[in-house]
Design a protein around this motif. Structure first.
Motif, PDB file in Angstrom:
ATOM      1  N   SER A   1      -0.173 -15.036   6.159  1.00 14.18           N
ATOM      2  CA  SER A   1      -0.677 -14.893   4.795  1.00 14.18           C
ATOM      3  C   SER A   1       0.319 -14.110   3.945  1.00 14.18           C
ATOM      4  N   ALA A   2       0.800 -14.732   2.872  1.00 17.45           N
ATOM      5  CA  ALA A   2       1.738 -14.070   1.962  1.00 17.45           C
ATOM      6  C   ALA A   2       1.060 -12.881   1.288  1.00 17.45           C
ATOM      7  N   GLU A   3      -0.219 -13.026   0.984  1.00 17.05           N
ATOM      8  CA  GLU A   3      -0.954 -11.946   0.331  1.00 17.05           C
ATOM      9  C   GLU A   3      -1.109 -10.737   1.252  1.00 17.05           C
ATOM     10  N   ALA A   4      -1.369 -10.983   2.529  1.00 17.59           N
ATOM     11  CA  ALA A   4      -1.503  -9.884   3.488  1.00 17.59           C
ATOM     12  C   ALA A   4      -0.179  -9.134   3.636  1.00 17.59           C
ATOM     13  N   ILE A   5       0.923  -9.862   3.666  1.00 15.80           N
ATOM     14  CA  ILE A   5       2.242  -9.238   3.766  1.00 15.80           C
ATOM     15  C   ILE A   5       2.492  -8.365   2.541  1.00 15.80           C
ATOM     16  N   ALA A   6       2.225  -8.906   1.361  1.00 13.04           N
ATOM     17  CA  ALA A   6       2.464  -8.177   0.110  1.00 13.04           C
ATOM     18  C   ALA A   6       1.603  -6.917   0.026  1.00 13.04           C
ATOM     19  N   LEU A   7       0.328  -7.035   0.350  1.00 16.50           N
ATOM     20  CA  LEU A   7      -0.553  -5.870   0.263  1.00 16.50           C
ATOM     21  C   LEU A   7      -0.188  -4.791   1.274  1.00 16.50           C
ATOM     22  N   SER A   8       0.222  -5.198   2.472  1.00 16.70           N
ATOM     23  CA  SER A   8       0.639  -4.236   3.475  1.00 16.70           C
ATOM     24  C   SER A   8       1.910  -3.503   3.048  1.00 16.70           C
ATOM     25  N   LEU A   9       2.861  -4.258   2.489  1.00 18.62           N
ATOM     26  CA  LEU A   9       4.089  -3.630   2.007  1.00 18.62           C
ATOM     27  C   LEU A   9       3.790  -2.671   0.854  1.00 18.62           C
ATOM     28  N   LYS A  10       2.876  -3.050  -0.009  1.00 21.05           N
ATOM     29  CA  LYS A  10       2.515  -2.182  -1.132  1.00 21.05           C
ATOM     30  C   LYS A  10       1.893  -0.883  -0.619  1.00 21.05           C
ATOM     31  N   GLU A  11       0.942  -1.001   0.302  1.00 23.15           N
ATOM     32  CA  GLU A  11       0.309   0.190   0.875  1.00 23.15           C
ATOM     33  C   GLU A  11       1.334   1.102   1.532  1.00 23.15           C
ATOM     34  N   SER A  12       2.240   0.510   2.306  1.00 22.75           N
ATOM     35  CA  SER A  12       3.267   1.293   2.991  1.00 22.75           C
ATOM     36  C   SER A  12       4.174   1.999   1.987  1.00 22.75           C
ATOM     37  N   ALA A  13       4.538   1.298   0.925  1.00 27.58           N
ATOM     38  CA  ALA A  13       5.437   1.870  -0.077  1.00 27.58           C
ATOM     39  C   ALA A  13       4.760   3.005  -0.843  1.00 27.58           C
ATOM     40  N   LEU A  14       3.477   2.830  -1.173  1.00 27.66           N
ATOM     41  CA  LEU A  14       2.760   3.873  -1.896  1.00 27.66           C
ATOM     42  C   LEU A  14       2.510   5.102  -1.023  1.00 27.66           C
ATOM     43  N   ARG A  15       2.285   4.878   0.267  1.00 28.63           N
ATOM     44  CA  ARG A  15       2.004   5.960   1.206  1.00 28.63           C
ATOM     45  C   ARG A  15       3.251   6.766   1.562  1.00 28.63           C
ATOM     46  N   SER A  16       4.415   6.113   1.574  1.00 30.86           N
ATOM     47  CA  SER A  16       5.653   6.747   2.024  1.00 30.86           C
ATOM     48  C   SER A  16       6.134   7.793   1.024  1.00 30.86           C
ATOM     49  N   ARG A  17       6.568   8.920   1.528  1.00 30.15           N
ATOM     50  CA  ARG A  17       7.155   9.968   0.692  1.00 30.15           C
ATOM     51  C   ARG A  17       8.665  10.074   0.930  1.00 30.15           C
ATOM     52  N   ARG A  18       9.192   9.233   1.798  1.00 32.25           N
ATOM     53  CA  ARG A  18      10.610   9.310   2.161  1.00 32.25           C
ATOM     54  C   ARG A  18      11.473   8.314   1.407  1.00 32.25           C
ATOM     55  N   ARG A  19      10.891   7.565   0.513  1.00 33.97           N
ATOM     56  CA  ARG A  19      11.646   6.542  -0.192  1.00 33.97           C
ATOM     57  C   ARG A  19      12.514   7.182  -1.278  1.00 33.97           C
ATOM     58  N   LYS A  20      13.573   6.473  -1.655  1.00 29.71           N
ATOM     59  CA  LYS A  20      14.468   6.969  -2.700  1.00 29.71           C
ATOM     60  C   LYS A  20      14.125   6.361  -4.053  1.00 29.71           C
ATOM     61  N   GLY A  21      13.722   5.108  -4.071  1.00 30.25           N
ATOM     62  CA  GLY A  21      13.406   4.423  -5.324  1.00 30.25           C
ATOM     63  C   GLY A  21      11.919   4.414  -5.585  1.00 30.25           C
ATOM     64  N   THR A  22      11.507   3.503  -6.453  1.00 31.41           N
ATOM     65  CA  THR A  22      10.080   3.356  -6.751  1.00 31.41           C
ATOM     66  C   THR A  22       9.413   2.628  -5.583  1.00 31.41           C
ATOM     67  N   PRO A  23       8.084   2.684  -5.493  1.00 30.45           N
ATOM     68  CA  PRO A  23       7.395   1.957  -4.428  1.00 30.45           C
ATOM     69  C   PRO A  23       7.695   0.454  -4.457  1.00 30.45           C
ATOM     70  N   PHE A  24       7.755  -0.119  -5.667  1.00 26.47           N
ATOM     71  CA  PHE A  24       8.061  -1.548  -5.782  1.00 26.47           C
ATOM     72  C   PHE A  24       9.445  -1.852  -5.225  1.00 26.47           C
TER      73      PHE A  24
END
Length: 127
Positions: free
Chosen positions: A63-86
């Motif tokens: 499911s493309a939608e499941a992949i996208a939503l999981s990536l979004k959740e992971s990006a929003l949850r992560s505090r180690r990223r350098k850029g924006t969640p997107f």
């Protein structure tokens, strides 16, 4: 002019280029560490990257939608990223697609490309 004398078949020193299979075997030999295990840097990046803590097996989802939503959740949850969640989420998706290369079946590639569109929608970006 003979084909062997053509500039594209000769290297700087006048010797012919190596055969592809010879390069492949030497690259394979370089890819093995001292224990005989193959180094897979892309797997290491996926597993231990500072970008996102991904859900296990998310890219195998149909499911493309499941992949996208999981990536979004992971990006929003992560505090180690350098850029924006997107940026982080799209970067990880592109990384997976690019590393799979020609080994990725067309159906999987299509699903992942659709996931890129769904990811844009999930973050409120224009498609």
């Amino acid at each position: 002019m003979k084909k062997a004398d053509h500039p594209s078949t000769r290297r700087k020193g006048g010797r012919p280029a190596r055969q592809r299979h010879a390069q492949a075997s030497s690259a394979k030999a370089r890819a093995q560490d001292t224990n005989g295990a193959t180094k897979r840097w892309s797997q290491q990046v996926t597993d231990s990257s500072d970008v996102l803590d991904l859900e296990s097996g998310i890219f195998k989802s149909s499911s493309a939608e499941a992949i996208a939503l999981s990536l979004k959740e992971s990006a929003l949850r992560s505090r180690r990223r350098k850029g924006t969640p997107f940026q982080s989420a799209m970067s990880m998706l592109n990384f997976y697609i690019n590393r799979a290369g020609r080994n990725l079946p067309k159906s999987r590639r299509d699903t992942l490309q659709k996931a890129k569109g769904k990811l844009r929608e999930a973050f409120g970006r224009k498609p």
